[in-house]
Design an enzyme around this catalytic site. Sequence first.
Site, PDB file in Angstrom:
ATOM      1  N   THR A 254      -1.314   8.272  14.129  1.00 38.73           N
ATOM      2  CA  THR A 254      -1.117   8.849  12.791  1.00 38.73           C
ATOM      3  C   THR A 254      -2.496   9.066  12.158  1.00 38.73           C
ATOM      4  O   THR A 254      -3.504   8.583  12.690  1.00 38.73           O
ATOM      5  CB  THR A 254      -0.335   7.882  11.870  1.00 38.73           C
ATOM      6  OG1 THR A 254      -1.198   6.778  11.559  1.00 38.73           O
ATOM      7  CG2 THR A 254       0.952   7.382  12.498  1.00 38.73           C
TER       8      THR A 254
ATOM      9  N   LYS B  24      -0.799  -8.164   6.551  1.00 38.03           N
ATOM     10  CA  LYS B  24       0.435  -7.874   7.288  1.00 38.03           C
ATOM     11  C   LYS B  24       1.231  -9.153   7.581  1.00 38.03           C
ATOM     12  O   LYS B  24       2.455  -9.120   7.694  1.00 38.03           O
ATOM     13  CB  LYS B  24       0.113  -7.113   8.569  1.00 38.03           C
ATOM     14  CG  LYS B  24      -0.426  -5.703   8.302  1.00 38.03           C
ATOM     15  CD  LYS B  24       0.582  -4.856   7.521  1.00 38.03           C
ATOM     16  CE  LYS B  24       0.173  -3.414   7.369  1.00 38.03           C
ATOM     17  NZ  LYS B  24       1.168  -2.581   6.677  1.00 38.03           N
TER      18      LYS B  24
ATOM     19  N   ASP C 237       1.006   4.970  -7.181  1.00 37.73           N
ATOM     20  CA  ASP C 237      -0.024   4.108  -6.594  1.00 37.73           C
ATOM     21  C   ASP C 237       0.656   2.756  -6.439  1.00 37.73           C
ATOM     22  O   ASP C 237       1.030   2.130  -7.437  1.00 37.73           O
ATOM     23  CB  ASP C 237      -1.239   3.999  -7.521  1.00 37.73           C
ATOM     24  CG  ASP C 237      -2.314   3.095  -6.922  1.00 37.73           C
ATOM     25  OD1 ASP C 237      -1.982   2.166  -6.144  1.00 37.73           O
ATOM     26  OD2 ASP C 237      -3.496   3.302  -7.241  1.00 37.73           O
TER      27      ASP C 237
ATOM     28  N   TYR D 290      -6.764  -7.038   7.136  1.00 35.97           N
ATOM     29  CA  TYR D 290      -5.516  -6.362   7.529  1.00 35.97           C
ATOM     30  C   TYR D 290      -4.523  -7.366   8.099  1.00 35.97           C
ATOM     31  O   TYR D 290      -3.339  -7.365   7.730  1.00 35.97           O
ATOM     32  CB  TYR D 290      -5.843  -5.270   8.555  1.00 35.97           C
ATOM     33  CG  TYR D 290      -4.682  -4.366   8.906  1.00 35.97           C
ATOM     34  CD1 TYR D 290      -4.314  -3.311   8.076  1.00 35.97           C
ATOM     35  CD2 TYR D 290      -3.962  -4.544  10.084  1.00 35.97           C
ATOM     36  CE1 TYR D 290      -3.259  -2.474   8.403  1.00 35.97           C
ATOM     37  CE2 TYR D 290      -2.902  -3.711  10.422  1.00 35.97           C
ATOM     38  CZ  TYR D 290      -2.561  -2.675   9.574  1.00 35.97           C
ATOM     39  OH  TYR D 290      -1.507  -1.845   9.904  1.00 35.97           O
TER      40      TYR D 290
HETATM   41  N1  LIG Z   1      -0.781   3.804  12.656  1.00 34.48           N
HETATM   42  C1  LIG Z   1      -0.779   2.596  13.191  1.00 34.48           C
HETATM   43  O1  LIG Z   1      -1.346   2.343  14.270  1.00 34.48           O
HETATM   44  C2  LIG Z   1      -0.040   1.463  12.511  1.00 34.48           C
HETATM   45  C3  LIG Z   1       0.212   0.289  13.247  1.00 34.48           C
HETATM   46  C4  LIG Z   1       0.886  -0.761  12.645  1.00 34.48           C
HETATM   47  C5  LIG Z   1       1.288  -0.645  11.325  1.00 34.48           C
HETATM   48  N2  LIG Z   1       1.010   0.500  10.626  1.00 34.48           N
HETATM   49  C6  LIG Z   1       1.442   0.544   9.227  1.00 34.48           C
HETATM   50  O2  LIG Z   1       2.329   1.612   9.044  1.00 34.48           O
HETATM   51  C7  LIG Z   1       2.277   2.042   7.677  1.00 34.48           C
HETATM   52  C8  LIG Z   1       2.128   3.560   7.654  1.00 34.48           C
HETATM   53  O3  LIG Z   1       0.860   3.895   8.225  1.00 34.48           O
HETATM   54  P1  LIG Z   1       0.563   5.288   8.947  1.00 34.48           P
HETATM   55  O4  LIG Z   1       0.021   4.956  10.277  1.00 34.48           O
HETATM   56  O5  LIG Z   1       1.735   6.171   8.809  1.00 34.48           O
HETATM   57  O6  LIG Z   1      -0.672   5.766   8.061  1.00 34.48           O
HETATM   58  P2  LIG Z   1      -0.956   7.106   7.211  1.00 34.48           P
HETATM   59  O7  LIG Z   1      -2.360   6.972   6.788  1.00 34.48           O
HETATM   60  O8  LIG Z   1      -0.543   8.301   7.986  1.00 34.48           O
HETATM   61  O9  LIG Z   1       0.024   6.957   5.967  1.00 34.48           O
HETATM   62  C9  LIG Z   1      -0.209   6.007   4.953  1.00 34.48           C
HETATM   63  C10 LIG Z   1       0.222   6.602   3.624  1.00 34.48           C
HETATM   64  O10 LIG Z   1       0.054   5.577   2.618  1.00 34.48           O
HETATM   65  C11 LIG Z   1      -0.442   6.223   1.462  1.00 34.48           C
HETATM   66  N3  LIG Z   1      -1.134   5.264   0.601  1.00 34.48           N
HETATM   67  C12 LIG Z   1      -2.232   4.530   0.884  1.00 34.48           C
HETATM   68  N4  LIG Z   1      -2.581   3.796  -0.188  1.00 34.48           N
HETATM   69  C13 LIG Z   1      -1.676   4.052  -1.165  1.00 34.48           C
HETATM   70  C14 LIG Z   1      -1.499   3.608  -2.494  1.00 34.48           C
HETATM   71  N5  LIG Z   1      -2.340   2.728  -3.070  1.00 34.48           N
HETATM   72  N6  LIG Z   1      -0.450   4.064  -3.204  1.00 34.48           N
HETATM   73  C15 LIG Z   1       0.408   4.983  -2.644  1.00 34.48           C
HETATM   74  N7  LIG Z   1       0.279   5.449  -1.391  1.00 34.48           N
HETATM   75  C16 LIG Z   1      -0.753   4.994  -0.667  1.00 34.48           C
HETATM   76  C17 LIG Z   1      -1.383   7.301   1.981  1.00 34.48           C
HETATM   77  O11 LIG Z   1      -1.635   8.304   0.995  1.00 34.48           O
HETATM   78  C18 LIG Z   1      -0.610   7.817   3.178  1.00 34.48           C
HETATM   79  O12 LIG Z   1       0.244   8.877   2.822  1.00 34.48           O
HETATM   80  C19 LIG Z   1       1.092   1.297   7.056  1.00 34.48           C
HETATM   81  O13 LIG Z   1       1.577   0.206   6.317  1.00 34.48           O
HETATM   82  C20 LIG Z   1       0.311   0.804   8.250  1.00 34.48           C
HETATM   83  O14 LIG Z   1      -0.424  -0.372   7.969  1.00 34.48           O
HETATM   84  C21 LIG Z   1       0.377   1.555  11.188  1.00 34.48           C
END
Ligand SMILES: NC(=O)c1ccc[n+]([C@@H]2O[C@H](COP(=O)([O-])OP(=O)(O)OC[C@H]3O[C@@H](n4cnc5c(N)ncnc54)[C@H](O)[C@@H]3O)[C@@H](O)[C@H]2O)c1
Length: 250
Positions: free
Chosen positions: A187, A156, A60, A152
């Site tokens: 995603t 970020k 976590d 958010y």
């Molecule tokens: N998908 C988008 O549009 C997007 C855009 C910009 C930035 N991001 C960033 O990219 C990163 C990855 O996101 P994603 O789109 O792959 O999302 P996702 O939901 O597919 O993956 C996120 C992962 O983080 C894990 N997680 C969440 N809280 C947690 C915690 N407290 N401890 C351990 N693990 C934890 C979840 O279990 C999951 O496996 C994130 O930081 C997100 O903010 C995503």
Amino acid sequence: MARLENKVVLLSGGASGIGAETARLVVREGGKAVLADRDEAKGTALARELGPSALFVPVDVTEEATWQKAVATTVEAFGALHGLVNAAGIGVRNTIEDCSLEDYRRVNDINSLGTFLGCKSAFAAMKAAGGGSIVNISSVLGLRGSSAAMAYCASKGAVRSLTKYVALYGASSNVRCNSVHPGYIDTPMIAPRLDQAAGNRTFREYLEDLHPLGRLGRPDEVANMILFLLTDESTFSTGSEFVCDGGLTA
Ligand SMILES: NC(=O)c1ccc[n+]([C@@H]2O[C@H](COP(=O)([O-])OP(=O)(O)OC[C@H]3O[C@@H](n4cnc5c(N)ncnc54)[C@H](O)[C@@H]3O)[C@@H](O)[C@H]2O)c1
């Protein structure tokens, strides 16, 4: 020669989306991937799929002790730590008027404090390895605002600034640190909302229109940028912002 031969990379959020796709690339390029996530079911399934070059550790990101255990397990299993990807995160929509203190803390604890704890916990092991590369996943919303994502955006933006601090502190130890700023990527983080209505169209159509390339990004497109930053192809890059957004911020 593979691009990450003998490199060991710890990935928070490694069970899903961008983190999972990056783990796949790490292993494909000859490296070891340690998936650090709170989702045990998805994390262990992916580690099994990737074989002996991958490992799942329950983390976590808001709990320092779980980070310390993950780093120790990584070094014990694979001998060293060369790369860290801080990809764990949550996306929550709220405004300055409706965001509760509890929600603000939850988003910032996971996205921002979790990234701080990752950098802090991995730093000594990377230094001991003679240096390394940290890649912090921020967002286009760490570069510009959005009236619909108050907590958010704040989280970020903090990741972007923390990255520059770690880059400056880490420079004398050859520990590089860069931030990656994705646009909207298809995603599990955003998938549940894509079919919802946004005015007279779907949320997916609304998001697609934000990007000059006219579509959402794919996790592998972000993973390729992260891979570059983990390899020795990027050894003169530190403290910088790498944008992968289909032209959104242009
Ligand atoms: N998908 C988008 O549009 C997007 C855009 C910009 C930035 N991001 C960033 O990219 C990163 C990855 O996101 P994603 O789109 O792959 O999302 P996702 O939901 O597919 O993956 C996120 C992962 O983080 C894990 N997680 C969440 N809280 C947690 C915690 N407290 N401890 C351990 N693990 C934890 C979840 O279990 C999951 O496996 C994130 O930081 C997100 O903010 C995503």
